[in-house]
Motif scaffolding. Structure first.
Motif, mmCIF file in Angstrom:
data_model
loop_
_atom_site.group_PDB
_atom_site.id
_atom_site.type_symbol
_atom_site.label_atom_id
_atom_site.label_comp_id
_atom_site.label_asym_id
_atom_site.label_seq_id
_atom_site.Cartn_x
_atom_site.Cartn_y
_atom_site.Cartn_z
ATOM 1 N N LEU A 45 -1.319 8.083 -2.782
ATOM 2 C CA LEU A 45 -2.003 7.245 -1.632
ATOM 3 C C LEU A 45 -0.479 7.726 -0.399
ATOM 4 O O LEU A 45 -1.216 8.010 0.818
ATOM 5 C CB LEU A 45 -1.419 5.820 -2.147
ATOM 6 C CG LEU A 45 -2.473 5.061 -0.281
ATOM 7 C CD1 LEU A 45 -4.034 5.012 -0.144
ATOM 8 C CD2 LEU A 45 -1.887 3.525 -1.344
ATOM 9 N N VAL A 73 -5.483 2.807 5.348
ATOM 10 C CA VAL A 73 -4.688 3.053 4.361
ATOM 11 C C VAL A 73 -3.692 1.927 4.133
ATOM 12 O O VAL A 73 -3.370 1.297 3.220
ATOM 13 C CB VAL A 73 -3.590 4.431 4.504
ATOM 14 C CG1 VAL A 73 -2.452 3.997 4.046
ATOM 15 C CG2 VAL A 73 -4.627 6.479 4.272
ATOM 16 N N LYS A 80 -2.430 -3.091 -3.043
ATOM 17 C CA LYS A 80 -2.270 -1.857 -3.930
ATOM 18 C C LYS A 80 -0.344 -2.717 -4.576
ATOM 19 O O LYS A 80 0.117 -3.033 -5.059
ATOM 20 C CB LYS A 80 -1.211 -0.182 -3.907
ATOM 21 C CG LYS A 80 -0.584 0.249 -4.963
ATOM 22 C CD LYS A 80 -1.424 1.058 -5.978
ATOM 23 C CE LYS A 80 -1.081 1.025 -6.996
ATOM 24 N NZ LYS A 80 -0.266 0.963 -6.925
ATOM 25 N N LEU A 112 -9.805 1.348 -2.199
ATOM 26 C CA LEU A 112 -9.521 2.707 -1.687
ATOM 27 C C LEU A 112 -10.812 3.329 -1.211
ATOM 28 O O LEU A 112 -10.258 4.587 -0.508
ATOM 29 C CB LEU A 112 -8.772 2.743 -2.961
ATOM 30 C CG LEU A 112 -8.172 4.074 -3.377
ATOM 31 C CD1 LEU A 112 -6.880 4.477 -3.024
ATOM 32 C CD2 LEU A 112 -7.948 4.179 -4.479
ATOM 33 N N MET A 138 -6.075 10.994 -5.544
ATOM 34 C CA MET A 138 -6.054 9.363 -6.611
ATOM 35 C C MET A 138 -7.016 9.483 -7.278
ATOM 36 O O MET A 138 -6.954 8.668 -8.057
ATOM 37 C CB MET A 138 -5.663 9.591 -4.648
ATOM 38 C CG MET A 138 -5.634 7.850 -5.334
ATOM 39 S SD MET A 138 -4.850 8.064 -3.398
ATOM 40 C CE MET A 138 -5.818 7.522 -2.233
ATOM 41 N N THR A 206 4.572 4.455 1.999
ATOM 42 C CA THR A 206 2.952 4.028 2.963
ATOM 43 C C THR A 206 2.537 3.081 3.909
ATOM 44 O O THR A 206 2.177 3.982 4.415
ATOM 45 C CB THR A 206 2.020 4.108 1.269
ATOM 46 O OG1 THR A 206 2.505 5.075 0.517
ATOM 47 C CG2 THR A 206 0.420 4.224 1.838
#
Length: 224
Positions: A45, A73, A80, A112, A138, A206
């Motif tokens: 990611l 994202v 996540k 995702l 991913m 991220t």
């Protein structure tokens, strides 16, 4: 061959690699295996947003595309983070809680999928391919995690993004296998707690990169 068939083969292949690499025999059993694969998803990611940021700097994706990818994202990183926290509550994974764990993974997968959708809508063909390959590596690893939890025959495999080709998924399978083997060697001596700490650090990075990408596309208001 259909995309779903490719993804099923990816799941089978990666599970075979995981088994051959000896992950299933490591201390901590399936929970440790899940944490290792989950760490690879985290790395992937991060790679997606790094790729998007670089493409935006090169002006091969426009502000609108960069912003939507950054937002997708960012939301995936939030999901996540929730998944990582949920996994921290487990002492083990067995028949009593595996359905719950699968539900957690599927909730993350929904966020995702939006990343893959945005990757598939990039107008520049070369940039689209780069983003799709980053995403599909991913997605292939996520398929492996899902297959591990519920069994390959019943795993809810998804296409990820409509524009993905068989060649792209084949390359993604190879990338994911190489990635998992590399992480198996690098993370081999890490405990579950250490793996989870590393995931949290990378997830924060991220999120930071996603917000920076969004900010880079937002004009700064002029002071009158």
């Amino acid at each position: 061959m259909a995309i779903l068939d490719w993804k099923r083969q990816v799941g089978i292949a990666l599970l075979g690699v995981v088994s051959l690499a000896g992950l299933s025999g490591c201390p901590g059993g399936e929970l440790h295996e899940i944490n290792r694969i989950n760490k690879q998803i985290e790395d992937d990611l991060n790679a997606v947003v790094v790729t998007a940021g670089w493409l935006h700097e090169q002006k091969t994706i426009d502000d609108s595309e960069a912003e939507t990818i950054g937002q997708a994202v960012s939301e995936a990183a939030d999901a996540k983070k929730v998944l990582n926290a949920q996994l921290r509550t487990l002492a083990s994974v067995d028949s009593s809680n595996i359905a719950q764990v699968l539900g957690w993974v599927q909730a993350f997968e929904q966020k995702l999928s939006a990343v893959g959708s945005q990757a598939g809508h990039v107008k520049n063909p070369d940039s689209q391919k780069k983003l799709q390959l980053a995403f599909s590596a991913m997605d292939a690893t996520l398929t492996t995690l899902t297959a591990l939890l519920v069994g390959v025959q019943h795993a809810p495999l998804k296409a990820g993004f409509d524009a993905a080709s068989e060649v792209a998924l084949g390359l993604a399978a190879f990338q994911a296998i190489v990635g998992l083997l590399a992480k198996w060697r690098a993370d081999g001596l890490l405990t579950d707690s250490q793996l989870q700490d590393a995931m949290d650090v990378e997830n924060d990075d991220t999120k930071k990169r996603a917000l920076a990408l969004i900010a880079a596309t937002t004009p700064v208001p002029r002071v009158q």
